[in-house]
Design a protein around this motif. Structure first.
Motif, mmCIF file in Angstrom:
data_model
loop_
_atom_site.group_PDB
_atom_site.id
_atom_site.type_symbol
_atom_site.label_atom_id
_atom_site.label_comp_id
_atom_site.label_asym_id
_atom_site.label_seq_id
_atom_site.Cartn_x
_atom_site.Cartn_y
_atom_site.Cartn_z
ATOM 1 N N LEU A 86 0.860 -1.185 0.000
ATOM 2 C CA LEU A 86 0.000 0.000 0.000
ATOM 3 C C LEU A 86 0.901 1.241 0.000
ATOM 4 O O LEU A 86 1.761 1.379 0.872
ATOM 5 C CB LEU A 86 -0.872 0.007 1.262
ATOM 6 C CG LEU A 86 -1.730 1.268 1.465
ATOM 7 C CD1 LEU A 86 -2.881 1.303 0.458
ATOM 8 C CD2 LEU A 86 -2.271 1.341 2.891
ATOM 9 N N GLY A 87 0.737 2.103 -0.976
ATOM 10 C CA GLY A 87 1.452 3.383 -0.967
ATOM 11 C C GLY A 87 0.622 4.392 -0.195
ATOM 12 O O GLY A 87 -0.568 4.581 -0.481
ATOM 13 N N LEU A 88 1.231 5.029 0.810
ATOM 14 C CA LEU A 88 0.497 6.003 1.622
ATOM 15 C C LEU A 88 1.147 7.368 1.432
ATOM 16 O O LEU A 88 2.351 7.522 1.619
ATOM 17 C CB LEU A 88 0.556 5.575 3.099
ATOM 18 C CG LEU A 88 -0.368 6.293 4.088
ATOM 19 C CD1 LEU A 88 -0.512 5.479 5.361
ATOM 20 C CD2 LEU A 88 0.090 7.686 4.454
ATOM 21 N N THR A 89 0.353 8.340 1.023
ATOM 22 C CA THR A 89 0.913 9.674 0.793
ATOM 23 C C THR A 89 -0.087 10.742 1.221
ATOM 24 O O THR A 89 -1.227 10.445 1.569
ATOM 25 C CB THR A 89 1.333 9.845 -0.686
ATOM 26 O OG1 THR A 89 2.115 11.036 -0.820
ATOM 27 C CG2 THR A 89 0.130 9.915 -1.628
ATOM 28 N N GLY A 90 0.367 11.976 1.185
ATOM 29 C CA GLY A 90 -0.484 13.105 1.561
ATOM 30 C C GLY A 90 0.405 14.331 1.621
ATOM 31 O O GLY A 90 1.620 14.217 1.762
ATOM 32 N N GLY A 91 -0.176 15.498 1.508
ATOM 33 C CA GLY A 91 0.602 16.729 1.540
ATOM 34 C C GLY A 91 1.140 17.019 2.935
ATOM 35 O O GLY A 91 0.803 16.332 3.898
ATOM 36 N N ILE A 92 1.944 18.047 3.035
ATOM 37 C CA ILE A 92 2.504 18.466 4.327
ATOM 38 C C ILE A 92 1.350 18.824 5.272
ATOM 39 O O ILE A 92 0.359 19.430 4.862
ATOM 40 C CB ILE A 92 3.468 19.667 4.125
ATOM 41 C CG1 ILE A 92 4.151 20.024 5.447
ATOM 42 C CG2 ILE A 92 2.769 20.872 3.523
ATOM 43 C CD1 ILE A 92 5.263 21.053 5.291
ATOM 44 N N GLY A 93 1.453 18.369 6.522
ATOM 45 C CA GLY A 93 0.416 18.705 7.505
ATOM 46 C C GLY A 93 -0.892 17.966 7.330
ATOM 47 O O GLY A 93 -1.892 18.299 7.953
ATOM 48 N N SER A 94 -0.898 16.926 6.471
ATOM 49 C CA SER A 94 -2.160 16.207 6.227
ATOM 50 C C SER A 94 -2.437 15.178 7.315
ATOM 51 O O SER A 94 -3.559 14.726 7.486
ATOM 52 C CB SER A 94 -2.123 15.507 4.866
ATOM 53 O OG SER A 94 -1.080 14.539 4.844
ATOM 54 N N GLY A 95 -1.381 14.771 8.020
ATOM 55 C CA GLY A 95 -1.559 13.743 9.054
ATOM 56 C C GLY A 95 -1.138 12.362 8.581
ATOM 57 O O GLY A 95 -1.473 11.357 9.206
ATOM 58 N N LYS A 96 -0.370 12.295 7.470
ATOM 59 C CA LYS A 96 0.004 10.968 6.958
ATOM 60 C C LYS A 96 0.900 10.213 7.939
ATOM 61 O O LYS A 96 0.811 9.003 8.056
ATOM 62 C CB LYS A 96 0.636 11.038 5.570
ATOM 63 C CG LYS A 96 1.980 11.712 5.516
ATOM 64 C CD LYS A 96 2.548 11.748 4.107
ATOM 65 C CE LYS A 96 3.767 12.646 4.075
ATOM 66 N NZ LYS A 96 3.525 14.023 4.538
ATOM 67 N N SER A 97 1.754 10.951 8.678
ATOM 68 C CA SER A 97 2.644 10.271 9.641
ATOM 69 C C SER A 97 1.826 9.675 10.789
ATOM 70 O O SER A 97 2.099 8.561 11.248
ATOM 71 C CB SER A 97 3.677 11.236 10.209
ATOM 72 O OG SER A 97 4.451 11.760 9.149
ATOM 73 N N ALA A 98 0.833 10.418 11.255
ATOM 74 C CA ALA A 98 -0.030 9.904 12.336
ATOM 75 C C ALA A 98 -0.822 8.695 11.840
ATOM 76 O O ALA A 98 -0.981 7.706 12.567
ATOM 77 C CB ALA A 98 -0.983 11.002 12.804
ATOM 78 N N ALA A 99 -1.297 8.747 10.600
ATOM 79 C CA ALA A 99 -2.035 7.607 10.026
ATOM 80 C C ALA A 99 -1.108 6.400 9.903
ATOM 81 O O ALA A 99 -1.464 5.287 10.299
ATOM 82 C CB ALA A 99 -2.609 7.982 8.658
ATOM 83 N N ALA A 100 0.115 6.644 9.383
ATOM 84 C CA ALA A 100 1.082 5.554 9.202
ATOM 85 C C ALA A 100 1.421 4.909 10.540
ATOM 86 O O ALA A 100 1.505 3.687 10.656
ATOM 87 C CB ALA A 100 2.345 6.086 8.526
ATOM 88 N N ALA A 101 1.603 5.736 11.573
ATOM 89 C CA ALA A 101 1.955 5.216 12.899
ATOM 90 C C ALA A 101 0.848 4.306 13.425
ATOM 91 O O ALA A 101 1.117 3.275 14.056
ATOM 92 C CB ALA A 101 2.202 6.372 13.863
ATOM 93 N N HIS A 102 -0.405 4.659 13.143
ATOM 94 C CA HIS A 102 -1.516 3.830 13.649
ATOM 95 C C HIS A 102 -1.611 2.522 12.863
ATOM 96 O O HIS A 102 -1.850 1.462 13.459
ATOM 97 C CB HIS A 102 -2.830 4.608 13.625
ATOM 98 C CG HIS A 102 -3.866 4.025 14.540
ATOM 99 N ND1 HIS A 102 -3.629 3.766 15.874
ATOM 100 C CD2 HIS A 102 -5.135 3.602 14.315
ATOM 101 C CE1 HIS A 102 -4.712 3.218 16.428
ATOM 102 N NE2 HIS A 102 -5.636 3.111 15.498
ATOM 103 N N PHE A 103 -1.410 2.572 11.553
ATOM 104 C CA PHE A 103 -1.370 1.332 10.754
ATOM 105 C C PHE A 103 -0.274 0.409 11.313
ATOM 106 O O PHE A 103 -0.464 -0.793 11.448
ATOM 107 C CB PHE A 103 -1.051 1.629 9.289
ATOM 108 C CG PHE A 103 -2.252 1.975 8.450
ATOM 109 C CD1 PHE A 103 -3.220 1.017 8.150
ATOM 110 C CD2 PHE A 103 -2.411 3.247 7.919
ATOM 111 C CE1 PHE A 103 -4.328 1.318 7.369
ATOM 112 C CE2 PHE A 103 -3.511 3.570 7.127
ATOM 113 C CZ PHE A 103 -4.469 2.604 6.852
ATOM 114 N N SER A 104 0.863 1.011 11.631
ATOM 115 C CA SER A 104 2.002 0.252 12.155
ATOM 116 C C SER A 104 1.640 -0.382 13.497
ATOM 117 O O SER A 104 1.937 -1.554 13.759
ATOM 118 C CB SER A 104 3.196 1.198 12.297
ATOM 119 O OG SER A 104 4.322 0.489 12.711
ATOM 120 N N ALA A 105 0.950 0.390 14.352
ATOM 121 C CA ALA A 105 0.528 -0.125 15.668
ATOM 122 C C ALA A 105 -0.446 -1.294 15.512
ATOM 123 O O ALA A 105 -0.512 -2.185 16.363
ATOM 124 C CB ALA A 105 -0.114 0.992 16.479
#
Length: 202
Positions: A6-25
């Motif tokens: 799954l490729g996960l992307t989003g602009g700056i400040g979109s929250g992609k890192s927070a989303a990625a961290a939860h997928f990882s959890a």
């Protein structure tokens, strides 16, 4: 059965890192393209040697690591030097990402990349999820997080793939316009859906 990507992307400040961290959890194997870009220029790696051979010792900090500010300044002044650097690094970053994705043991793995669409890294993924946020929220969040003026954030927004272009490539869109609890619920919903997919397709 090999995990699909799954490729996960989003602009700056979109929250992609927070989303990625939860997928990882939740157990999804995650590879961050920004980390791969840092790994390929670590001391002892061939890319760093090539950079120093081309641009000189000024590219190194006293501890032997890459002087990113000096390199940025150097390639900022010359489109030709920037192209040379991209041709050196992009294949190595791609290789690094592929190696780390290859270690995944979860049903699907995630490649997180702010430049997924622009860099061609989307070809590594079977499905693309865009974390999308209204522009006024992107500006607010980034200014607050990085403590930078609005003009600087707008300049970054200009460079990153235009929102429409990103959304055009999306198989799924997570609209992150509320709080973290909402984002987590959306990630959990998508995670359950992704576990039901074979090869990233319904």
């Amino acid at each position: 059965m090999k995990p699909w990507i799954l490729g996960l992307t989003g602009g700056i400040g979109s929250g992609k890192s927070a989303a990625a961290a939860h997928f990882s959890a939740l157990g999804a194997h995650m590879v961050d393209a920004d980390h791969a870009a840092r790994w390929v220029v670590e001391p002892g790696r061939p890319a760093l040697t090539s950079i120093v051979e081309r641009f000189g010792e000024a590219m190194l900090l006293p501890d032997g690591t890459l002087n990113r500010a000096a390199l940025r300044e150097r390639i900022f002044q010359s489109a030709e030097e920037r192209r040379w650097l991209e041709q050196l690094l992009h294949p190595l970053i791609g290789q690094e990402i592929a190696n780390h994705l290859g270690q995944a043991e979860s049903p699907y793995a995630i490649l997180v990349s702010p430049l997924l669409v622009e860099s061609g890294q989307r070809r590594l993924a079977q499905r693309i999820l865009v974390v999308d946020t209204p522009e006024h929220l992107q500006l607010e969040r980034t200014m607050r997080r990085d403590n930078v003026p609005e003009e600087q954030v707008r300049a970054i927004l200009q460079v990153q793939a235009q929102r429409d272009e990103r959304l055009r490539h999306a198989d799924d869109v997570l609209v992150n316009d509320s709080d973290l609890a909402h984002l987590h619920r959306e990630v959990e919903r998508l995670h359950d859906f992704y576990l039901s997919l074979r090869g990233g397709q319904p």
